[in-house]
Design an enzyme around this catalytic site. Structure first.
Site, PDB file in Angstrom:
ATOM      1  N   ARG A  80       0.843  -1.292  -0.028  1.00 29.21           N
ATOM      2  CA  ARG A  80      -0.042   0.159  -0.056  1.00 29.21           C
ATOM      3  C   ARG A  80       0.854   1.249  -0.062  1.00 29.21           C
ATOM      4  O   ARG A  80       1.799   1.452   0.976  1.00 29.21           O
ATOM      5  CB  ARG A  80      -0.780   0.059   1.305  1.00 29.21           C
ATOM      6  CG  ARG A  80      -1.892   1.148   1.412  1.00 29.21           C
ATOM      7  CD  ARG A  80      -2.952   0.716   2.397  1.00 29.21           C
ATOM      8  NE  ARG A  80      -4.019   1.719   2.476  1.00 29.21           N
ATOM      9  CZ  ARG A  80      -4.120   2.717   3.523  1.00 29.21           C
ATOM     10  NH1 ARG A  80      -3.112   2.574   4.321  1.00 29.21           N
ATOM     11  NH2 ARG A  80      -4.943   3.540   3.766  1.00 29.21           N
ATOM     12  N   ASN A 126      -7.301   7.896   2.379  1.00 30.97           N
ATOM     13  CA  ASN A 126      -7.103   7.154   3.662  1.00 30.97           C
ATOM     14  C   ASN A 126      -8.091   7.849   4.837  1.00 30.97           C
ATOM     15  O   ASN A 126      -8.245   8.903   4.864  1.00 30.97           O
ATOM     16  CB  ASN A 126      -5.533   7.430   4.056  1.00 30.97           C
ATOM     17  CG  ASN A 126      -5.344   6.882   5.527  1.00 30.97           C
ATOM     18  OD1 ASN A 126      -5.191   5.858   5.493  1.00 30.97           O
ATOM     19  ND2 ASN A 126      -5.120   7.806   6.380  1.00 30.97           N
ATOM     20  N   GLU A 127      -8.676   6.942   5.586  1.00 28.56           N
ATOM     21  CA  GLU A 127      -9.565   7.367   6.907  1.00 28.56           C
ATOM     22  C   GLU A 127     -10.145   8.732   6.608  1.00 28.56           C
ATOM     23  O   GLU A 127     -10.040   9.590   7.159  1.00 28.56           O
ATOM     24  CB  GLU A 127      -8.403   7.455   7.870  1.00 28.56           C
ATOM     25  CG  GLU A 127      -7.675   6.188   8.318  1.00 28.56           C
ATOM     26  CD  GLU A 127      -6.903   6.336   9.425  1.00 28.56           C
ATOM     27  OE1 GLU A 127      -6.529   7.501   9.963  1.00 28.56           O
ATOM     28  OE2 GLU A 127      -6.049   5.332   9.722  1.00 28.56           O
ATOM     29  N   HIS A 170      -9.063  -0.307   9.622  1.00 33.82           N
ATOM     30  CA  HIS A 170      -7.753  -0.067  10.363  1.00 33.82           C
ATOM     31  C   HIS A 170      -8.118  -0.345  11.833  1.00 33.82           C
ATOM     32  O   HIS A 170      -9.053   0.247  12.566  1.00 33.82           O
ATOM     33  CB  HIS A 170      -7.414   1.468  10.181  1.00 33.82           C
ATOM     34  CG  HIS A 170      -7.052   1.839   8.637  1.00 33.82           C
ATOM     35  ND1 HIS A 170      -6.586   2.906   8.163  1.00 33.82           N
ATOM     36  CD2 HIS A 170      -7.329   1.092   7.730  1.00 33.82           C
ATOM     37  CE1 HIS A 170      -6.453   3.242   7.002  1.00 33.82           C
ATOM     38  NE2 HIS A 170      -6.892   1.904   6.679  1.00 33.82           N
ATOM     39  N   TYR A 212      -6.515  -0.437  15.519  1.00 33.89           N
ATOM     40  CA  TYR A 212      -5.546   0.062  16.444  1.00 33.89           C
ATOM     41  C   TYR A 212      -6.492  -0.055  17.902  1.00 33.89           C
ATOM     42  O   TYR A 212      -6.993  -1.205  18.105  1.00 33.89           O
ATOM     43  CB  TYR A 212      -5.319   1.387  15.930  1.00 33.89           C
ATOM     44  CG  TYR A 212      -4.450   1.669  14.947  1.00 33.89           C
ATOM     45  CD1 TYR A 212      -3.211   1.119  14.974  1.00 33.89           C
ATOM     46  CD2 TYR A 212      -5.013   2.314  13.568  1.00 33.89           C
ATOM     47  CE1 TYR A 212      -2.341   1.418  13.710  1.00 33.89           C
ATOM     48  CE2 TYR A 212      -4.113   2.305  12.455  1.00 33.89           C
ATOM     49  CZ  TYR A 212      -2.996   1.915  12.644  1.00 33.89           C
ATOM     50  OH  TYR A 212      -2.212   1.986  11.534  1.00 33.89           O
ATOM     51  N   GLU A 232      -4.847  -1.487   7.867  1.00 35.26           N
ATOM     52  CA  GLU A 232      -3.675  -1.136   8.523  1.00 35.26           C
ATOM     53  C   GLU A 232      -4.105  -1.688  10.077  1.00 35.26           C
ATOM     54  O   GLU A 232      -4.985  -1.839  10.318  1.00 35.26           O
ATOM     55  CB  GLU A 232      -3.719   0.425   8.934  1.00 35.26           C
ATOM     56  CG  GLU A 232      -3.302   1.276   7.733  1.00 35.26           C
ATOM     57  CD  GLU A 232      -3.286   3.023   8.203  1.00 35.26           C
ATOM     58  OE1 GLU A 232      -3.041   3.089   9.320  1.00 35.26           O
ATOM     59  OE2 GLU A 232      -3.350   3.822   7.342  1.00 35.26           O
ATOM     60  N   TRP A 292       1.084  -1.104   9.472  1.00 35.96           N
ATOM     61  CA  TRP A 292       1.662   0.147   9.317  1.00 35.96           C
ATOM     62  C   TRP A 292       2.603   0.345  10.172  1.00 35.96           C
ATOM     63  O   TRP A 292       2.684   0.161  11.333  1.00 35.96           O
ATOM     64  CB  TRP A 292       0.266   0.950   9.821  1.00 35.96           C
ATOM     65  CG  TRP A 292       0.742   2.707   9.788  1.00 35.96           C
ATOM     66  CD1 TRP A 292       1.344   3.393  10.421  1.00 35.96           C
ATOM     67  CD2 TRP A 292       0.455   3.132   8.297  1.00 35.96           C
ATOM     68  NE1 TRP A 292       1.388   4.522   9.786  1.00 35.96           N
ATOM     69  CE2 TRP A 292       1.142   4.636   8.698  1.00 35.96           C
ATOM     70  CE3 TRP A 292      -0.022   3.028   6.837  1.00 35.96           C
ATOM     71  CZ2 TRP A 292       0.864   5.435   7.551  1.00 35.96           C
ATOM     72  CZ3 TRP A 292      -0.066   3.910   6.113  1.00 35.96           C
ATOM     73  CH2 TRP A 292       0.410   5.050   6.363  1.00 35.96           C
TER      74      TRP A 292
END
Length: 243
Positions: A2, A80-81, A147, A149, A176, A205
């Protein structure tokens, strides 16, 4: 792989010629596919420096000539996001409109859609609207990206989210994830385990170059593949295998 691009809104614009070089080099190195993403959309609605998906689409149109003919190789990650935690409900229509605009412009590539809430979809906005978003694409050629986290700090949260897409037959990748973050402690072992179990894509990431306050997410030191950080070594051993 990516690859981060910029449309010039927040960082220096990556011109079409450089994108063409990235594609050519990636092919020569033996990659089967690459994901290109506009990073300037990160946290839109909450981060005042971020641009909208509309502005990201304009960039994709601008560099379309070097993407044409690479439909078998390039996945377009629109932005992205593309929403933070403010007004994230608008993400649904904005995403549908961005997909329509790309298709109307003639793009036939697979399109990747990032979740709102800084990519983590704690509100389940992407999860609950994924089917209607898929149906908004006349080519039905989308993949959804979550993603993971701090929101995904337990194995049950990780599996529940992945399984919600798998059970509906909708394509999902973990676009990610990290081993720690400013918003909490992700369960990286569960993320890898369930990605393998449910056979979905997994992207850590990131290689190198993170800002100092999240420098622990660099996978190598000083861009040197022979000098992995603890995070990079963990990923290499646990997600890829020592090979």
């Amino acid at each position: 792989m990516r690859v981060v691009l910029s449309n010039g809104y927040r960082w220096t614009k990556i011109p079409a010629s450089e994108v063409a070089n990235i594609i050519s080099l990636s092919r020569s190195l033996g990659f089967k596919a690459i994901i290109l993403e506009v990073h300037d959309t990160t946290g839109y609605g909450e981060d005042g420096a971020a641009c909208s998906l509309v502005q990201a689409v304009e960039y994709w149109k601008e560099i379309k000539s070097v993407l044409d003919g690479n439909e078998d190789f390039v996945i377009i990650n629109i932005g992205n996001e593309p929403y933070g935690n403010n007004n994230y409900q608008n993400w649904v229509n904005d995403t549908k409109n961005a997909i329509k605009a790309l298709r109307d412009a003639g793009f036939k590539h697979t399109i990747m859609v990032d979740a709102p809430n800084w990519g983590q979809d704690w509100s389940n906005t992407m999860r609950d609207n994924a089917q209607s978003i898929m149906e908004a694409d006349p080519l039905r050629n989308l993949v959804f990206s979550i993603h993971m986290y701090g929101v995904y700090n337990t194995a049950s949260k990780v599996e529940e989210y992945i399984k919600s897409f798998v059970d509906k037959g909708l394509p999902l990748v973990i676009g990610e994830f990290g081993h720690q973050h400013t918003d909490g402690d992700p369960d990286e072992e569960a993320i890898v385990r369930y990605a393998k179990q449910y056979k979905i894509g997994l992207f850590s990431w990131s290689w190198c170059g993170n800002s100092s306050y999240v420098g622990y997410l660099d996978m190598v030191n000083n861009w040197d593949p022979n000098n992995p950080t603890p995070w990079g070594q963990w990923y290499k051993t646990n997600a890829i295998g020592t090979k």
